[in-house]
Design an enzyme around this catalytic site. Structure first.
Site, short mmCIF file in Angstrom:
data_model
loop_
_atom_site.label_atom_id
_atom_site.label_comp_id
_atom_site.label_asym_id
_atom_site.label_seq_id
_atom_site.Cartn_x
_atom_site.Cartn_y
_atom_site.Cartn_z
N SER B 129 23.41 -9.32 37.37
CA SER B 129 24.05 -9.63 36.08
C SER B 129 23.42 -10.89 35.50
O SER B 129 22.92 -11.75 36.25
CB SER B 129 25.54 -9.86 36.29
OG SER B 129 26.12 -10.38 35.11
N TYR B 142 31.93 -14.95 41.08
CA TYR B 142 31.20 -13.82 40.51
C TYR B 142 29.76 -14.26 40.22
O TYR B 142 28.79 -13.58 40.57
CB TYR B 142 31.88 -13.32 39.22
CG TYR B 142 31.22 -12.09 38.64
CD1 TYR B 142 31.37 -10.84 39.25
CD2 TYR B 142 30.43 -12.17 37.49
CE1 TYR B 142 30.75 -9.71 38.73
CE2 TYR B 142 29.81 -11.04 36.96
CZ TYR B 142 29.97 -9.81 37.59
OH TYR B 142 29.34 -8.69 37.08
N1 LIG Z 1 30.24 -4.34 32.57
C1 LIG Z 1 29.53 -5.42 32.38
O1 LIG Z 1 29.62 -6.09 31.34
C2 LIG Z 1 28.55 -5.86 33.41
C3 LIG Z 1 27.65 -6.85 33.07
C4 LIG Z 1 26.71 -7.25 34.02
C5 LIG Z 1 26.71 -6.67 35.27
N2 LIG Z 1 27.62 -5.73 35.59
C6 LIG Z 1 27.56 -5.18 36.93
O2 LIG Z 1 27.28 -3.80 36.87
C7 LIG Z 1 27.81 -3.16 38.00
C8 LIG Z 1 28.65 -1.98 37.55
O3 LIG Z 1 29.76 -2.46 36.87
P1 LIG Z 1 30.50 -1.64 35.75
O4 LIG Z 1 30.59 -2.53 34.58
O5 LIG Z 1 29.95 -0.32 35.62
O6 LIG Z 1 31.97 -1.63 36.40
P2 LIG Z 1 32.98 -0.46 36.71
O7 LIG Z 1 33.03 0.50 35.60
O8 LIG Z 1 34.23 -1.16 37.09
O9 LIG Z 1 32.37 0.26 37.96
C9 LIG Z 1 32.30 -0.38 39.20
C10 LIG Z 1 31.93 0.63 40.26
O10 LIG Z 1 31.96 -0.04 41.52
C11 LIG Z 1 32.67 0.74 42.42
N3 LIG Z 1 33.33 -0.06 43.44
C12 LIG Z 1 34.12 -1.13 43.29
N4 LIG Z 1 34.61 -1.51 44.48
C13 LIG Z 1 34.12 -0.67 45.40
C14 LIG Z 1 34.31 -0.53 46.79
N5 LIG Z 1 35.07 -1.35 47.51
N6 LIG Z 1 33.64 0.48 47.41
C15 LIG Z 1 32.87 1.33 46.72
N7 LIG Z 1 32.67 1.24 45.41
C16 LIG Z 1 33.31 0.25 44.74
C17 LIG Z 1 33.69 1.45 41.60
O11 LIG Z 1 34.12 2.62 42.28
P3 LIG Z 1 35.56 2.81 42.96
O12 LIG Z 1 36.48 1.87 42.28
O13 LIG Z 1 35.88 4.25 42.73
O14 LIG Z 1 35.37 2.51 44.40
C18 LIG Z 1 32.90 1.78 40.36
O15 LIG Z 1 32.20 2.99 40.54
C19 LIG Z 1 28.60 -4.21 38.77
O16 LIG Z 1 27.79 -4.75 39.79
C20 LIG Z 1 28.82 -5.27 37.73
O17 LIG Z 1 28.97 -6.51 38.32
C21 LIG Z 1 28.53 -5.29 34.68
#
Ligand SMILES: NC(=O)c1ccc[n+]([C@@H]2O[C@H](COP(=O)([O-])OP(=O)(O)OC[C@H]3O[C@@H](n4cnc5c(N)ncnc54)[C@H](OP(=O)(O)O)[C@@H]3O)[C@@H](O)[C@H]2O)c1
Ligand SMILES: Cc1cc2nc3c(=O)[nH]c(=O)nc-3n(C[C@H](O)[C@H](O)[C@H](O)COP(=O)(O)OP(=O)(O)OC[C@H]3O[C@@H](n4cnc5c(N)ncnc54)[C@H](O)[C@@H]3O)c2cc1C
Lengths: 476, 233
Positions: B129, B142
């Protein structure tokens, strides 16, 4: 369970480097361990793919996520009689090991491939042929007996009077693991062959020469320039060779030093780097020029002349330049060999080359050989000729090349011809079925059910050709 | 595809499957994975799993590669961001971010790195990120977890690139997913973030998903610490 396999992961490819998969490699040193490997396959729910020296060009000795049973460390000579030339060896012994063993006593492997690296197991899996195929047939016909281990763990020792002998040889390692082979070597008086070079200018002349020398020569092979067009189509260089008899004072030709291929070209150029110089030439233009130059040299300088050549030099021409296949990187290449009955061979091969030229996908090398039929189940032996071709594969020409291959396959099938699993990457299930016939397929299925009811032995090629079911693989 | 049940991971899985790639979809919420499978029945295989159960991972990894018949690419997108207040120092909220964003990433990507090192090919992608570029007042842990990801991935890259393995760190900015649904700011549509991520597969390095972020975070990364601490960003 993961610990058992994790550190055995290796990437393997066919010799053409166009198919590559990752599997778990086991290299047993003793037949007993072969049984253990099948046991591991059972407990981990995986397939087993047999592998010798990996000299098959396509996907016959690879399968992703399978256990790779590499036999190359089971490579002991078990017995050898310099009087009779009978040798009993483990299946990992190579063609090269064999000629080195026998040459000083005047024994030469009766059938050899164009490279000395194949193992006996791999060579019998495919039932290889040499440039003397029309005269002595395939390697399987030289075998006195062999021992194999079935996936269920039983040892079988088979001789030519047993029908299973003809099933396990030639079926690409899908029925049992050959672990020991007893073979009759061929007596030679000298280590040199008498080689005659001729320069056929047309397809007609090519086949006339084969017919002319078939009754008398011990070996025949012809190189075809696939860039030859119109009245030049089929031009090339034909070689016939004879064992020499009744020559005295030729004892030194039976020594290893006389036979061994030199490390340098022209006495100074290290061969290990030659492929780097070939690489920039390894494209249509470069190969067109190179083929033309070779053809010119042969038709002017060498035409009609006899010369002595060592058995090794004549037989293993392709081992002259180490790593030559790297000139085909990064995409690798597809080797394609089809076998056509003698009545139709000329028409089919001429048409195959027309198709290549139309597709601008010419083979960089064409090799013509004469064969004879044999009894082996997936035999490629036929009363006719084969043409072996090398196609460079790139990300751009893949589709075009496969389309071309399918068209060429169709011609072969219409003529009642056959294919060779060691040199196949392009066949579809129905092509293979049609070429060997439904009776052979039924016999294979019965033997598979008998020797390998769990379907453990497999390969990427076997899945592609419907000889092993991928559904038992847990893949979708 | 680890973290395939929502957000960037789910979208990547869909785009890969639509392109004909076989995808093992890993995450906790099985029903979501089944729904994905419903969309691409012969391309997606669900593997319900909680990445904090690191003991399960070696065997599961083997099962997955077996089912797929091999492995060319792993994308680790599992991640959590706890809702942490400006004055909160709450270990209970902080540690889950380490477990998922860091420990889970190590456990999965070590498996992949080991495999790819042996076979000499493959691509490893981890979603980091922009938040990992600086330690900031809003999200200390984070930020640190994403900074860990960047450094760990850099090290993998330095170990593996020479062997033909490609190691890619993606640094998205705010993206429209469940993780950020409560935040009101300009966000990149998740389809776009996933598409850009997949376009970067096979390229070793660290990548932002928009030129604006590249410039902005160049400035932020190089902003003198003495001044940075006076800003409330
Ligand atoms: N959204 C943003 O603005 C943003 C910006 C920069 C970086 N990111 C990064 O991008 C990545 C994806 O995030 P996203 O925004 O797509 O978030 P999201 O929609 O909340 O998805 C997160 C994913 O992680 C999985 N996860 C969470 N805890 C887990 C666990 N204990 N075991 C297995 N899987 C787990 C969730 O699946 P389950 O809950 O079904 O387990 C879900 O599939 C993350 O690393 C986040 O930090 C996001
Ligand atoms: C440069 C070059 C030139 C060649 N020239 C010729 C030629 O002139 N004539 C010709 O016929 N072929 C030729 N070949 C092909 C080669 O001889 C065959 O592919 C041969 O099978 C290779 O043996 P291998 O030990 O490398 O076996 P691999 O390629 O490793 O395996 C061959 C097959 O045998 C199976 N197998 C392996 N071990 C066993 C075992 N112990 N028991 C049962 N099955 C087993 C495998 O599963 C596979 O299906 C050539 C190949 C090259 C690279």
């Amino acid at each position: 369970m993961s610990d058992l396999l994790r550190d055995r992961l290796t990437s393997i490819s066919g010799f053409g480097m166009s198919a590559q998969e990752d599997g778990y490699c086991f290299r047993p040193t003793h037949p007993e361990q072969v049984r253990e490997i099948f046991e591991i396959a059972r407990t981990t729910g995986r397939k087993v793919v047999l592998r010798g020296a990996g000299r098959s060009y396509g996907d016959a000795a690879i399968l992703g996520e399978a256990l790779i049973l590499d036999i190359s460390r089971m490579n002991r000579i078990l017995s050898y009689d310099p009087q009779t030339g009978v040798v009993q060896a483990e299946a990992g012994v190579t063609i090269g090991d064999l000629w080195r063993l026998g040459i000083e006593d005047g024994w030469w492997p009766p059938v050899v491939s164009g490279t000395a690296y194949p193992t006996l197991g791999g060579a019998l899996g495919m039932n290889i042929h040499g440039k003397n195929a029309y005269r002595v047939g395939t390697l399987g016909e030289q075998v006195l007996s062999f021992t194999a281990i079935t996936p269920s763990g039983s040892f079988l020792t088979l001789t030519p009077d047993n029908p299973d002998f003809y099933r396990i040889i030639s079926t690409a390692g899908l029925l049992a693991v050959i672990v020991q082979v007893s073979l009759q070597l061929k007596k030679v008086q000298t280590g040199d062959l008498d080689v005659l070079a001729l320069a056929p200018r047309t397809w007609q002349e090519q086949f006339d020469m084969f017919r002319r020398y078939e009754p008398e020569a011990d070996y025949m092979v012809s190189w075809v320039d696939c860039f030859g067009k119109g009245s030049q189509a089929g031009r090339g260089v034909f070689h016939a060779a004879w064992y020499q008899h009744g020559i005295t004072g030729a004892g030194h030709t039976l020594s290893l030093t006389h036979q061994d291929l030199p490390d340098t070209l022209l006495g100074f150029f290290p061969k290990s780097i030659v492929w780097r110089f070939l690489k920039p030439l390894n494209n249509r233009i470069g190969m067109k020029v190179l083929n033309r130059a070779k053809d010119f040299a042969a038709s002017t300088l060498g035409n009609g002349k006899h010369h002595p050549q060592s058995l090794v030099g004549f037989s293993f021409l392709l081992d002259y330049v180490p790593n030559w296949r790297n000139a085909y990187l990064p995409g690798g290449f597809v080797q394609y060999q089809s076998f056509v009955p003698k009545e139709y061979a000329q028409a089919v091969f001429a048409r195959q080359i027309d198709l290549q030229q139309a597709a601008k996908c010419e083979s960089f090398l064409g090799v013509l050989k004469r064969h004879r039929p044999d009894r082996f189940l997936f035999s490629h032996g036929i009363d006719g000729y084969s043409l072996a071709l090398d196609f460079k594969l790139t990300s751009k020409n893949r589709e075009r090349l496969f389309e071309l291959a399918h068209q060429m396959n169709e011609l072969v099938l219409q003529a009642g011809g056959k294919f060779y699993l060691a040199k196949d990457s392009t066949l579809r299930e129905r092509d293979f079925m049609q070429s060997v016939g439904t009776a052979a397929i039924a016999e294979y299925r019965q033997a598979k059910e008998h020797f390998d009811p769990e379907g453990l032995l497999s390969s990427r090629q076997a899945i592609r050709l419907g000889l092993s079911r991928s559904s038992d693989l847990g893949m979708f | 595809m680890v973290g395939a049940s929502s957000g960037i991971g789910r979208e990547c899985a869909k785009q890969l499957a639509a392109a004909g790639v076989k995808v093992a979809a890993v995450a906790r919420r099985a029903e979501r994975l089944d729904q994905l499978k419903g969309e691409f029945p012969d391309k997606i295989i669900p593997f319900p799993h909680d990445v904090t159960n690191t003991d399960e991972i070696p065997d599961l990894f083997m099962r997955i590669t077996q089912e797929l018949g091999g492995l060319d690419l792993i994308i680790y997108a599992s991640g959590v961001m706890s809702d942490v207040g400006r004055h909160e120092f709450n270990t209970a909220k902080d540690l889950p971010m380490i477990e998922v964003n860091v420990t889970g990433a190590i456990a999965w990507l070590n498996e992949a790195a080991h495999r790819f090192e042996r076979v000499g090919h493959g691509s490893i992608v981890c979603i980091g990120s922009v938040a990992g570029d600086r330690g900031r007042v809003g999200q200390p842990v984070y930020n640190a977890s994403k900074s860990f990801v960047a450094t760990y991935m850099e090290a993998l890259r330095n170990r593996l690139h020479r062997l033909g393995v490609r190691v890619t760190t993606i640094k998205p900015g705010p993206t429209e997913t469940e993780m950020t649904s409560h935040l009101h700011m300009k966000k990149m549509p998740v389809e776009v973030a996933a598409r850009k991520t997949l376009q970067l597969v096979g390229r070793s390095g660290e990548f932002y998903l928009s030129p604006m972020h590249k410039i902005a975070f160049f400035v932020i990364r190089n902003f003198p610490s003495l001044l940075f601490r006076r800003l409330s960003v």
